[in-house]
Write an enzyme that holds these catalytic residues in place. Structure first.
Site, PDB file in Angstrom:
ATOM      1  N   GLU A   1       0.850  -1.199   0.000  1.00  0.00           N
ATOM      2  CA  GLU A   1       0.000   0.000   0.000  1.00  0.00           C
ATOM      3  C   GLU A   1       0.886   1.250   0.000  1.00  0.00           C
ATOM      4  OE1 GLU A   1      -2.812   0.349   3.262  1.00  0.00           O
ATOM      5  OE2 GLU A   1      -3.519   2.300   2.550  1.00  0.00           O
TER       6      GLU A   1
ATOM      7  N   GLY B   1      -2.491   5.373   4.928  1.00  0.00           N
ATOM      8  CA  GLY B   1      -1.534   4.247   4.863  1.00  0.00           C
ATOM      9  C   GLY B   1      -0.355   4.410   5.799  1.00  0.00           C
TER      10      GLY B   1
ATOM     11  N   THR C   1       0.872   7.787   8.603  1.00  0.00           N
ATOM     12  CA  THR C   1       1.161   9.214   8.458  1.00  0.00           C
ATOM     13  C   THR C   1       2.674   9.471   8.340  1.00  0.00           C
ATOM     14  OG1 THR C   1       1.398   9.575  10.833  1.00  0.00           O
ATOM     15  CG2 THR C   1      -0.836   9.806   9.923  1.00  0.00           C
TER      16      THR C   1
HETATM   17  C1  LIG Z   1      -9.563   9.680   2.144  1.00  0.00           C
HETATM   18  C2  LIG Z   1      -9.124   8.656   3.138  1.00  0.00           C
HETATM   19  C3  LIG Z   1      -9.166   7.307   2.801  1.00  0.00           C
HETATM   20  C4  LIG Z   1      -8.793   6.342   3.737  1.00  0.00           C
HETATM   21  N1  LIG Z   1      -8.934   5.011   3.429  1.00  0.00           N
HETATM   22  C5  LIG Z   1      -8.765   4.087   4.410  1.00  0.00           C
HETATM   23  C6  LIG Z   1      -9.085   2.706   4.179  1.00  0.00           C
HETATM   24  O1  LIG Z   1      -9.480   2.319   3.074  1.00  0.00           O
HETATM   25  N2  LIG Z   1      -8.938   1.832   5.207  1.00  0.00           N
HETATM   26  C7  LIG Z   1      -8.509   2.215   6.447  1.00  0.00           C
HETATM   27  O2  LIG Z   1      -8.414   1.372   7.322  1.00  0.00           O
HETATM   28  N3  LIG Z   1      -8.179   3.514   6.690  1.00  0.00           N
HETATM   29  C8  LIG Z   1      -8.304   4.449   5.707  1.00  0.00           C
HETATM   30  N4  LIG Z   1      -8.011   5.770   5.950  1.00  0.00           N
HETATM   31  C9  LIG Z   1      -7.518   6.140   7.257  1.00  0.00           C
HETATM   32  C10 LIG Z   1      -6.043   6.547   7.307  1.00  0.00           C
HETATM   33  O3  LIG Z   1      -5.218   5.425   7.115  1.00  0.00           O
HETATM   34  C11 LIG Z   1      -5.841   7.220   8.662  1.00  0.00           C
HETATM   35  O4  LIG Z   1      -6.474   8.490   8.581  1.00  0.00           O
HETATM   36  C12 LIG Z   1      -4.397   7.380   9.046  1.00  0.00           C
HETATM   37  O5  LIG Z   1      -3.808   6.137   9.302  1.00  0.00           O
HETATM   38  C13 LIG Z   1      -4.221   8.256  10.305  1.00  0.00           C
HETATM   39  O6  LIG Z   1      -5.067   7.837  11.328  1.00  0.00           O
HETATM   40  P1  LIG Z   1      -6.016   8.897  12.055  1.00  0.00           P
HETATM   41  O7  LIG Z   1      -6.743   9.642  11.009  1.00  0.00           O
HETATM   42  O8  LIG Z   1      -6.825   8.191  13.058  1.00  0.00           O
HETATM   43  O9  LIG Z   1      -5.043   9.910  12.757  1.00  0.00           O
HETATM   44  P2  LIG Z   1      -4.413   9.754  14.226  1.00  0.00           P
HETATM   45  O10 LIG Z   1      -3.849   8.391  14.364  1.00  0.00           O
HETATM   46  O11 LIG Z   1      -5.397  10.218  15.229  1.00  0.00           O
HETATM   47  O12 LIG Z   1      -3.227  10.800  14.133  1.00  0.00           O
HETATM   48  C14 LIG Z   1      -3.442  12.212  14.279  1.00  0.00           C
HETATM   49  C15 LIG Z   1      -2.088  12.905  14.221  1.00  0.00           C
HETATM   50  O13 LIG Z   1      -1.279  12.430  15.294  1.00  0.00           O
HETATM   51  C16 LIG Z   1      -0.057  11.953  14.796  1.00  0.00           C
HETATM   52  N5  LIG Z   1       0.405  10.813  15.591  1.00  0.00           N
HETATM   53  C17 LIG Z   1      -0.282   9.709  15.961  1.00  0.00           C
HETATM   54  N6  LIG Z   1       0.506   8.859  16.633  1.00  0.00           N
HETATM   55  C18 LIG Z   1       1.724   9.434  16.707  1.00  0.00           C
HETATM   56  C19 LIG Z   1       2.979   9.072  17.272  1.00  0.00           C
HETATM   57  N7  LIG Z   1       3.152   7.900  17.866  1.00  0.00           N
HETATM   58  N8  LIG Z   1       4.009   9.927  17.146  1.00  0.00           N
HETATM   59  C20 LIG Z   1       3.857  11.113  16.522  1.00  0.00           C
HETATM   60  N9  LIG Z   1       2.708  11.522  15.957  1.00  0.00           N
HETATM   61  C21 LIG Z   1       1.656  10.689  16.035  1.00  0.00           C
HETATM   62  C22 LIG Z   1      -0.340  11.506  13.372  1.00  0.00           C
HETATM   63  O14 LIG Z   1       0.831  11.472  12.592  1.00  0.00           O
HETATM   64  C23 LIG Z   1      -1.300  12.602  12.939  1.00  0.00           C
HETATM   65  O15 LIG Z   1      -0.563  13.732  12.554  1.00  0.00           O
HETATM   66  C24 LIG Z   1      -8.330   6.748   5.012  1.00  0.00           C
HETATM   67  C25 LIG Z   1      -8.253   8.094   5.329  1.00  0.00           C
HETATM   68  C26 LIG Z   1      -8.667   9.037   4.432  1.00  0.00           C
HETATM   69  C27 LIG Z   1      -8.638  10.484   4.844  1.00  0.00           C
END
Ligand SMILES: Cc1cc2nc3c(=O)[nH]c(=O)nc-3n(C[C@H](O)[C@H](O)[C@H](O)COP(=O)(O)OP(=O)(O)OC[C@H]3O[C@@H](n4cnc5c(N)ncnc54)[C@H](O)[C@@H]3O)c2cc1C
Length: 381
Positions: A244, A365, A367
């Site tokens: 991915e 996939g 961040t």
């Molecule tokens: C258009 C779109 C399509 C998507 N498609 C899919 C899909 O098909 N299947 C699926 O399962 N998911 C999907 N996602 C989800 C995507 O993979 C997640 O949004 C992404 O993994 C981040 O998770 P979160 O949004 O919960 O952010 P969070 O995990 O809440 O993170 C928020 C912020 O905190 C930071 N952060 C978190 N942990 C740490 C750490 N340990 N150290 C430093 N910084 C940290 C992150 O980098 C980010 O900046 C999709 C998202 C979007 C927007």
């Protein structure tokens, strides 16, 4: 040209097929589909008929083989010429949903699920992210409790690509103890009682793909739908992330490439102060830097892909490639809009869509920050 090194004649043939498919079946309607927020489901079948959906999936189930990384990249590059990351993500949701099934599912599950998806008759999605968090996969909360020959699933997922119209969902659930050792993968089917699709979410970009919430309320899922060992799902999820992430690198590189191409064309037409924009040295240098960044990023991605093809462990490199490619695409799409002036802010300009679609690439996939965590850990930090 790097392409001469990495792509063979078969890849070039498949690339031509993909290019023709994009020109014939997508480009004439893509603006309309983007505005409508979806593309026709029929496109899954059309893409399957040309063989494109099968690329990267095993021959035994109707694919063209799962081990040719550059064939997959050639197709992905051409699909990105549709100018719609959303379409590519939606049409390609099988590439993240299906591999766990054919790698770790039972024979019965593989035979039942994989062929109809590769024929474009059914749609596959991957559901890992939850409302409570996406980065911290080890702490996901959707619960699956064994009850005889089934699991009873309760919980929710969000941001799921193809979430509204998928038929098969590869879902990450908690079957065991807290942490990564209690995570499993289950195949959830759409008609399961208690399964509900929530809102189709409105987004900054990727308009043509559906992105949905999913809810599970006492869903009874046959234990035979378990993918991989019980409590062994974390390894499957992390392995699945590698391809991915490589595809996200390709999307970022192509987003930047298309933004560069559109900018090159624009600056040679547009006039200001009695000359074309390309007559200003600052513009020429900007484009030279954009081109350099795109070239370097693409080369590094190809290099990592070649290592994956050779069977090397690339966890560190793929994370570096994703962060590098998305940093480049962030910069290049920003500069492309700037070079277009007001027109760069207009929906009729392709760079406007590229700029919006690009934003997800350093989030989805894994961040940017999580990629850096992976890299640091691989460095022994
Ligand atoms: C258009 C779109 C399509 C998507 N498609 C899919 C899909 O098909 N299947 C699926 O399962 N998911 C999907 N996602 C989800 C995507 O993979 C997640 O949004 C992404 O993994 C981040 O998770 P979160 O949004 O919960 O952010 P969070 O995990 O809440 O993170 C928020 C912020 O905190 C930071 N952060 C978190 N942990 C740490 C750490 N340990 N150290 C430093 N910084 C940290 C992150 O980098 C980010 O900046 C999709 C998202 C979007 C927007």
């Amino acid at each position: 040209m790097a392409e001469l090194d990495y792509f063979n004649d078969t890849h070039r043939m498949v690339r031509d097929t993909a290019r023709r498919f994009v020109e014939r079946e997508i480009l004439p309607w893509i603006d309309e589909w983007e505005e409508a927020g979806e593309f026709p489901s029929e496109l899954f079948r059309k893409a399957a008929e040309t063989g494109l959906q099968g690329v990267g999936h095993p021959e035994a189930y109707g694919g063209s083989g799962e081990n040719d990384v550059f064939m997959k990249m050639a197709v992905s590059e051409e699909l990105m010429r549709s100018t719609s990351g959303g379409l590519v993500a939606g049409l390609g949701s099988l590439d993240i949903g299906l591999p766990p099934v054919w790698k770790w599912g039972s024979d019965e599950l593989k035979e039942r699920v994989v062929p109809p998806v590769l024929r474009g008759e059914k749609i596959s999605a991957l559901a890992i992210t939850e409302p409570g968090g996406g980065s911290d996969v080890a702490n996901l909360r959707t619960r699956a409790v064994r009850d005889g020959d089934a699991y009873i699933v309760n919980g929710a997922k969000t941001f799921i690509t193809s979430g509204a119209r998928a038929d098969y969902y590869t879902v990450a659930v908690r079957t065991g103890e807290p942490g990564y050792a209690g995570v499993s993968l289950l195949l959830m089917e759409k008609d399961t009682p208690g399964f509900r699709v929530g809102r189709n979410l409105k987004k900054t970009g990727w308009w043509a793909s559906d992105t949905a919430e999913l809810f599970f309320e006492d869903c009874r899922v046959p234990a035979a739908n378990l993918i991989g060992p019980e409590n062994g799902g974390f390894y499957c999820i992390m392995t699945n992330f590698q391809m991915e992430r490589l595809m996200l690198c390709t999307m970022a590189n192509m987003t930047a490439q298309l933004a560069l191409e559109a900018s090159l064309e624009y600056v040679q037409q547009r006039e200001a102060f009695g000359r074309t924009l390309s007559g200003f040295q600052v513009t020429r240098h900007k484009l030279a830097e954009m081109a350099t960044d795109v070239e370097v990023s693409r080369e590094f991605t190809y290099r990592v892909a070649a290592k994956i093809q050779a069977g090397e462990n690339c966890i560190r490199d793929i994370s570096m490639a994703k962060n590098f490619a998305t940093r480049v695409s962030d910069r290049v799409t920003y500069d492309a809009v700037q070079l277009h002036g007001g027109m760069g802010f207009m929906r009729e300009a392709v760079v406007e869509r590229l700029y919006r679609d690009n934003r997800i690439l350093s989030i989805g996939g894994g961040t940017y920050e999580i990629m850096n965590e992976v890299i640091a850990r691989q460095m022994g930090l």
